[in-house]
Design a protein around this motif. Structure first.
Motif, PDB file in Angstrom:
ATOM      1  N   ARG A 169       2.029   1.769  -3.441  1.00 18.24           N
ATOM      2  CA  ARG A 169       0.936   2.195  -4.321  1.00 18.24           C
ATOM      3  C   ARG A 169       0.550   3.653  -4.079  1.00 18.24           C
ATOM      4  O   ARG A 169       0.156   4.364  -5.004  1.00 18.24           O
ATOM      5  CB  ARG A 169      -0.271   1.279  -4.142  1.00 18.24           C
ATOM      6  N   ASP A 170       0.704   4.099  -2.846  1.00 17.69           N
ATOM      7  CA  ASP A 170       0.388   5.491  -2.522  1.00 17.69           C
ATOM      8  C   ASP A 170       1.307   6.472  -3.238  1.00 17.69           C
ATOM      9  O   ASP A 170       0.959   7.648  -3.416  1.00 17.69           O
ATOM     10  CB  ASP A 170       0.477   5.721  -1.009  1.00 17.69           C
TER      11      ASP A 170
ATOM     12  N   GLN B 286       0.818  -1.210   0.000  1.00 18.72           N
ATOM     13  CA  GLN B 286       0.000   0.000   0.000  1.00 18.72           C
ATOM     14  C   GLN B 286       0.857   1.267   0.000  1.00 18.72           C
ATOM     15  O   GLN B 286       0.558   2.225  -0.715  1.00 18.72           O
ATOM     16  CB  GLN B 286      -0.947   0.021   1.199  1.00 18.72           C
TER      17      GLN B 286
END
Length: 232
Positions: A42-43, A39
Motif C-alpha cells: 500500500r505504501d 502495508q
C-alpha cells in the motif's frame, strides 16, 4: 497504459515486481491473501508518479473468490499475468517422512491454482497487447537437474507447474497468448533465506526483462531470470 496482474504481491519478489512495474508506468493489479499484511504494498501507491496501483484480496486456492475477481475485472485488458504466489511447505523432511496433507496443500497452491488463474483471466489476456501468462517456478522442479533427491513436496509441485505451463502454451499460443515458467533465482526472501545470492529487486529486474523480450517461439519454455534456458 499497459496492465499487469501479480499474485502474492505483498512481499518478496511479488512486492519487488509490483514496484518495478509501477515505476515503469504500468497499471498494476496486485493481489494479496491478507489485505491487513499488505502495508508495504500500500505504501507504493503514493510513491510512483507514472504507474497506477490497485490492490485486491485473493487466496489463489479460493476459486469462488478468484472467479468473483475475474468478473470484477472483466472489462480490463490485461497484458501480463504473473503467478507469483507460492508455497514451499515443511522443511527438513526426507524420504519416508513426507507430510501428506502438507503435500496436497503445496500441490494445490503451486500447480492447480496457477491453472485456474490462467482460466479466469484468459479473456483479459486476449484483450491485451503483450498477451503473456507467466508462472514463477523453480529450477528444483527440473528433472534433469535433480541429482540430489529429497525435496519431494516442493520439487514435485514445481515440476507439475512446469507441465501446466507447457500445456497452457499448446492450448493458448494459437490465440496469441504466450506462457512461460520462470526461475527467479535464489532470492533473499522469507522462502529463500538470508544466504541466498540475489535480492528481490535483482530478481524482479531480470524477470521483467525476460517477459519484455519474450517471443512466441519461447512460449512453453522454462527460463531463468537471467534469460538462460533451464532443462526440463
Amino acid at each position: 497504459m499497459a496492465c499487469v496482474l501479480i499474485t502474492g504481491a505483498n512481499r518478496g519478489i511479488g512486492l519487488a515486481l509490483a514496484k518495478l512495474y509501477l515505476d515503469s508506468g504500468w497499471h498494476v493489479l496486485a493481489t494479496v491473501r491478507d489485505i491487513n499484511s499488505s502495508q508495504a504494498l500500500r505504501d507504493l501507491a503514493g510513491g510512483s508518479a507514472s504507474g497506477v496501483l490497485d490492490i485486491y484480496p485473493l487466496d489463489v486456492t479460493n476459486y469462488i473468490q478468484l472467479d468473483d475477481l475475474a468478473k470484477q475485472l472483466s472489462v480490463l485488458a490485461i497484458d501480463v499475468v504473473i503467478n507469483n504466489a507460492g508455497l514451499y511447505g515443511p522443511k527438513g523432511y526426507g524420504f519416508g517422512h513426507c507430510d501428506v496433507e502438507a503435500w496436497r496443500r503445496v500441490m494445490e497452491v503451486n500447480a492447480i491454482a496457477p491453472a485456474k488463474l490462467a482460466e479466469a483471466f484468459y479473456p483479459n489476456l486476449l484483450r491485451g497487447q503483450c498477451k503473456t501468462f507467466a508462472a514463477l517456478s523453480s529450477r528444483v522442479g527440473s528433472h534433469t537437474e535433480n541429482t540430489k533427491g529429497g525435496g519431494y513436496i516442493y520439487r514435485s509441485s514445481k515440476a507439475a507447474l512446469n507441465s501446466v505451463v507447457k500445456s497452457l502454451s499448446n492450448d493458448l499460443l494459437p490465440q496469441g497468448i504466450k506462457t512461460v515458467a520462470l526461475h527467479p533465482g535464489w532470492v533473499k526472501t522469507q522462502m529463500g533465506g538470508p544466504n541466498a545470492l540475489i535480492t528481490p529487486q535483482e530478481s524482479a529486474l531480470g524477470l521483467k526483462r525476460v517477459l519484455d523480450e519474450l517471443q512466441e517461439e519461447q512460449s512453453g519454455s522454462f527460463l531463468s531470470f537471467d534469460g538462460s534456458v533451464i532443462p526440463w
